[in-house]
Enzyme design. Structure first.
Site, short mmCIF file in Angstrom:
data_model
loop_
_atom_site.label_atom_id
_atom_site.label_comp_id
_atom_site.label_asym_id
_atom_site.label_seq_id
_atom_site.Cartn_x
_atom_site.Cartn_y
_atom_site.Cartn_z
N CYS A 12 1.14 -1.05 0.23
CA CYS A 12 -0.07 -0.06 0.02
C CYS A 12 1.24 1.10 -0.09
CB CYS A 12 -0.98 -0.17 1.61
SG CYS A 12 -0.26 0.74 2.57
N GLU A 122 -0.66 -0.33 16.26
CA GLU A 122 -1.41 0.89 15.70
C GLU A 122 -1.68 1.59 17.10
OE1 GLU A 122 -3.32 0.77 12.14
OE2 GLU A 122 -4.78 1.93 12.93
N THR A 160 -6.83 2.10 11.31
CA THR A 160 -7.50 2.06 9.93
C THR A 160 -7.70 1.24 9.26
OG1 THR A 160 -4.57 2.00 9.67
CG2 THR A 160 -4.89 4.23 9.75
N SER A 216 0.85 -11.59 8.95
CA SER A 216 0.48 -9.97 8.93
C SER A 216 -1.27 -10.26 8.99
CB SER A 216 0.76 -10.07 7.27
OG SER A 216 -0.11 -9.45 7.06
N SER A 217 -1.84 -9.63 9.61
CA SER A 217 -3.59 -9.72 9.92
C SER A 217 -4.07 -9.84 8.90
CB SER A 217 -3.65 -9.37 10.46
OG SER A 217 -3.28 -7.47 10.93
N SER A 260 2.04 -5.89 2.61
CA SER A 260 3.60 -5.52 3.66
C SER A 260 4.40 -6.76 2.19
CB SER A 260 3.79 -6.27 4.58
OG SER A 260 3.00 -5.83 5.61
S1 SF4 Z 1 -2.67 2.99 7.38
FE1 SF4 Z 1 -2.13 0.80 6.56
S2 SF4 Z 1 -3.40 -0.04 5.13
FE2 SF4 Z 1 -3.88 1.94 5.10
S3 SF4 Z 1 -1.73 2.89 3.23
FE3 SF4 Z 1 -1.31 3.39 5.87
S4 SF4 Z 1 0.25 1.71 5.60
FE4 SF4 Z 1 -1.21 1.24 4.03
#
Ligand code: SF4
Length: 278
Positions: A12, A122, A160, A216-217, A260
């Site tokens: 991402c 996070e 997120t 990695s979920s 990832s």
């Molecule tokens: S919030 Fe997480 S999934 Fe979304 S762009 Fe950022 S790192 Fe990637």
């Protein structure tokens, strides 16, 4: 056998950005794994001498420290700064947003509700930005709201990677019971784009290969979505885990990869599948 990649897969925006930042800071350390992919972490170590520090007590003074995409708790950031380390912030901007909202709204006297998983790095980071942690609450289910000593003014953010429909359940429950509710949609769409594309491809595929870290979920979720549409779905970390029997008498092999998973691992997997089929 034809091989087809999902229309959206792999890194991402936040992960691409973190890797770019890390590559520009050779001979540094990341505090916690930069992303959930051990092969990529090994590549960064071998190619750029980027080390990994797992515990805050192992950080020595005067290092260059890269902060991972998921961010870190505010108190840990303060410790790193106090030790006179150079901080290179690779926190994804989509994660910085809820951190800032929590800081601002708790300062303005709101109770803060964070929809997410308490144990996720996070969320550990986001909740730490509340001015008063006694007025910041992490919930996974609307039932938990009944137990909380919330003020009449409530601000809500989300992890997120949560599903919008689940977030809405929390929104609805809060709106019915509180005078003022400020809702901040902090969900990132990157995960869902990969999931929708994997599901669409899995419907047509005879075999699906999902490439991603076992911890990695996000990759595990992609595999489970894929499996709902195609029973022959396999989650692998790299090409060494492929089994030639999976591809016997198959016409279409679909490929997806977690957020990832770097492109070079995806390419190695494709090369190996082609080799098996020749
Ligand atoms: S919030 Fe997480 S999934 Fe979304 S762009 Fe950022 S790192 Fe990637």
């Amino acid at each position: 056998m034809k091989i087809e990649l999902a229309s959206s897969y792999g890194f991402c925006y936040g992960v691409k950005r973190a890797i770019d930042i890390a590559e520009k800071h050779q001979n540094s350390f990341t505090y916690g794994p930069l992303i959930h992919n051990k092969d990529e972490i090994k590549r960064l170590k071998e190619g750029f001498n980027i080390g990994l520090i797992e515990k805050i007590e192992d950080v020595e003074n005067n290092n260059a420290i890269v902060i991972r995409t998921h961010g870190i708790p505010k108190n840990e950031l303060a410790v790193l700064k106090k030790q006179e380390n150079k901080i290179i912030d690779a926190t994804c901007p989509y994660v910085t947003t809820p951190q800032n909202i929590v800081a601002r709204m708790s300062k303005e006297g709101y109770s803060v509700v964070i929809f997410g998983d308490k144990k996720h790095p996070e969320i550990k980071g986001v909740v730490s930005y509340a001015e008063n942690e006694n007025h910041a609450f992490v919930v996974l289910d609307k039932k938990e709201l009944d137990e909380l000593p919330l003020k009449n003014k409530v601000a809500l953010v989300s992890q997120t990677t949560k599903k919008p429909a689940d977030f809405l359940q929390i929104v609805n429950a809060l709106i019915l019971t509180h005078k003022e509710v400020r809702v901040f949609n902090t969900i990132c769409n990157a995960t869902f784009e990969n999931q929708d594309a994997a599901s669409e491809l899995a419907k047509r595929a005879d075999v699906m290969i999902v490439i991603g870290g076992r911890h990695s979920s996000n990759s595990k979720m992609l595999h489970s979505i894929s499996e709902q549409q195609c029973k022959k779905s396999y989650l692998i970390e790299n090409e060494t885990e492929l089994d030639a029997n999976w591809f016997k008498d198959k016409e279409l092999c679909g490929i997806s990869a977690g957020a990832s998973t770097p492109d070079w691992i995806i390419q190695n997997v494709i090369n190996k599948i082609q080799e098996i089929n020749n």
